[in-house]
Design an enzyme around this catalytic site. Structure first.
Site, mmCIF file in Angstrom:
data_model
loop_
_atom_site.group_PDB
_atom_site.id
_atom_site.type_symbol
_atom_site.label_atom_id
_atom_site.label_comp_id
_atom_site.label_asym_id
_atom_site.label_seq_id
_atom_site.Cartn_x
_atom_site.Cartn_y
_atom_site.Cartn_z
ATOM 1 N N SER A 64 27.336 -65.143 57.615
ATOM 2 C CA SER A 64 27.885 -65.744 58.535
ATOM 3 C C SER A 64 27.665 -66.987 59.130
ATOM 4 O O SER A 64 26.222 -67.465 58.665
ATOM 5 C CB SER A 64 29.533 -65.866 59.088
ATOM 6 O OG SER A 64 30.180 -67.054 59.444
ATOM 7 N N ALA A 371 40.764 -70.320 67.807
ATOM 8 C CA ALA A 371 40.174 -71.305 68.564
ATOM 9 C C ALA A 371 38.584 -71.119 67.825
ATOM 10 O O ALA A 371 38.594 -72.647 68.161
ATOM 11 C CB ALA A 371 40.142 -70.992 69.788
HETATM 12 ZN ZN ZN Z 1 31.755 -67.511 58.857
#
Ligand code: ZN
Ligand code: NG1
Length: 528
Positions: A64, A371
């Site tokens: 990620s 968030a």
């Molecule tokens: Zn990600």
């Protein structure tokens, strides 16, 4: 099980001595060079999980928003959800085992879970654009093959695309076609239908600048462009051709540093957004005419989407229960706005997408966002059926049109997991339909000033929390000190919790002024 084959291949993917890792909220993550044995073993585990569930299981190779040198792996369960907790433990156990223990651990898992070894196994594999990902996904394939599993290697895909395809496959393509093209077609069709309904607002072409974190999102957006209606003009930045993945850009960078990414020039009031490295998160932002940066994070996104859905629900006049699910990191203003102004129930869960996802499943319509911009909307089966029926059969024109919009939202949102591409299209459609500029969206409520810090400690596990991680129960006295501190400031709130993905303790504070938030936060970290 052909243990000889497992042992033979296992020796080709040796575990570095002394390395232990845990399957956390984001799967395994580490420096890419530590991960080869983990990939192999996750290939093995995916086969057992597939046999157990009699379904296709996904394996995604990605880290990620982590630096390019890192990598990671996550398993995807049959309906596109995150791997269930009990199996996270098996994953940790298998990963940390010495080579000679692997056979026993596999046998134990099979016994405990009553896995039928004669059952076929099918695995979908995907990877992000990191230089290490291709080789690592090959190691996953070795694991799958050595236990006789079938696999389909989708190559370069976003994390949410893999989740989508796993879900399609296991629902006999009820959810959509299990191909990347099927994904583009499903989303583009829903987006086209939705925005068609916007044309009456006299809206012309809209354009959006997208920072793709130099990752997979750029590749996939470029592929998707030809399917999308021409009304949305997207400009892709940070496409990974020149710069390094996630370097000074991407959704995580923008959220954490509250500033625009490198590689994207923003003109005043221009609507921009950033994806993260595997395109499962998104945040929006703009610079005002005075040059001030404004961030529209997951909370602003949840508010926009839930407000829109609530308006449609009122129009169709059916009682479907909608709730928003947040974490402790949600800005207090967003929670207050949703509860007090919008009268939408809000629930708070522990950090980590799977917690939000589970909570959101309890409602007819569950909108969840962290968030940091990871989130989606879940529709219960009953809600979906009701909406589709109204869209087809409702006699009242206005009600039917509202139901059709909801139906298109159902098809446009990726219900398996947060998805930057799908979320972006939902947001763009809503802004077009409501005729909202990014400034008007931003003005729905004003964020409370806040500050987040990371603190390195000897052992972050000494901090144990309760109440969805908003209160520390250990070490003794810590929470009392924080309570004492926040009492001195207006609208203030602070909490500390151990990170699930990094070896740090996170400290968060918000208050009525930036100065107060900035004061509370470092003080709280001193207490830690
Ligand atoms: Zn990600
Ligand atoms: P940790 O490291 O447990 O705070 C971070 C994010 C989560 C989530 C996970 C990945 C913050 C404060 N935390 O978790 O929201 O995205 O990574 O699953 O942003």
């Amino acid at each position: 099980m052909d243990f000889e084959k497992v042992a033979k291949y296992s020796a080709l993917h040796p575990k570095p001595a002394g390395l232990t890792l845990q399957y956390g909220t984001a799967g395994f993550r580490s420096k890419a060079e530590h991960l080869d044995h983990i990939m192999y073993r996750m290939g093995l585990l995916a086969v057992l999980r597939s046999k157990k569930t009699k379904s296709t299981i996904g394996v995604m190779v990605t880290a990620s928003h982590n630096p390019e040198e890192d990598n990671g792996v996550k398993l995807v369960d049959p309906l596109g959800e995150m791997l269930i907790s009990a199996w996270e433990e098996y994953a940790t156990c298998l990963t940390n085992a010495e080579e000679q223990e692997i056979q026993n651990i596999l046998t134990e898992i099979c016994q405990k879970e009553a896995v039928n070894l004669h059952q076929d196994a099918s695995i979908f594999i995907g990877r992000d654009t990191r230089p290490s990902s291709e080789k690592l996904s090959q190691s996953v394939i070795d694991g799958v093959s050595s236990l006789g599993g079938q696999y389909h290697d989708y190559g370069l895909v976003t994390t949410p695309q893999l989740h989508y395809m796993v879900c399609c496959q296991n629902t006999q393509e009820h959810y959509g076609k299990a191909t990347v093209e099927g994904y583009y077609q499903k989303l583009s069709k829903a987006f086209g239908e939705l925005t068609k309904q916007a044309s009456s607002c006299g809206d012309d072409q809209r354009s959006l600048k997208i920072d793709c974190a130099n990752g997979i999102g750029a590749l996939k957006l470029k592929e998707m462009e030809r399917y999308l209606p021409k009304k949305l003009l997207i400009h892709v930045y940070n496409d990974g051709i020149k710069e390094k993945l996630n370097h000074l850009c991407g959704a995580d960078f923008v959220k954490v540093y509250q500033k625009p990414p490198l590689g994207l020039e923003i003109k005043p009031n221009e609507r921009c957004c950033s994806f993260d490295g595997d395109a499962d998160r998104i945040v929006y932002y703009y610079n005002d005419t005075a040059g001030h940066f404004h961030l529209l994070d997951g909370d602003k996104i949840a508010t926009l989407i839930s407000t829109f859905i609530k308006e449609l629900l009122t129009k169709i006049g059916k009682t479907l229960e909608m709730a928003v699910v947040q974490t402790a990191y949600a800005n207090g203003s967003s929670t207050r706005y949703l509860e007090e102004t919008m009268k939408v129930p809000v629930h708070c869960t522990k950090t980590g997408v799977k917690h939000l996802h589970h909570k959101a499943q309890e409602f007819d319509i569950g909108v969840y966002f962290e968030a940091n911009g990871h989130g989606t909307v879940l529709f219960s089966k009953a809600a979906e059926e009701k909406i589709r029926q109204l869209a087809k059969e409702e006699k009242d024109n206005q009600k039917r049109e509202a139901a059709k919009m909801l139906e298109n939202i159902i098809d446009l949102i990726n219900q398996t997991v947060g998805d930057a591409i799908s979320d972006m299209l939902v947001i763009e459609a809503i802004l077009a339909l409501k005729g909202l500029t990014v400034q008007q969206w931003d003005a729905i409520y004003e964020d409370l000033p806040n500050r987040q810090l990371k603190v390195k400690v000897a052992d972050r596990r000494v901090i144990d929390t309760t109440a969805a991680e908003t209160r520390a129960v250990t070490p003794p006295g810590l929470q009392e000190k924080i309570d004492e501190l926040v009492k001195k400031y207006r609208l203030s709130r602070a909490f500390v919790r151990p990170s699930g993905t990094e070896d740090v303790v996170r400290v968060y504070a918000e208050a009525d002024t930036q100065v107060s938030a900035e004061t509370i936060c470092p003080y709280s970290s001193c207490i830690v």
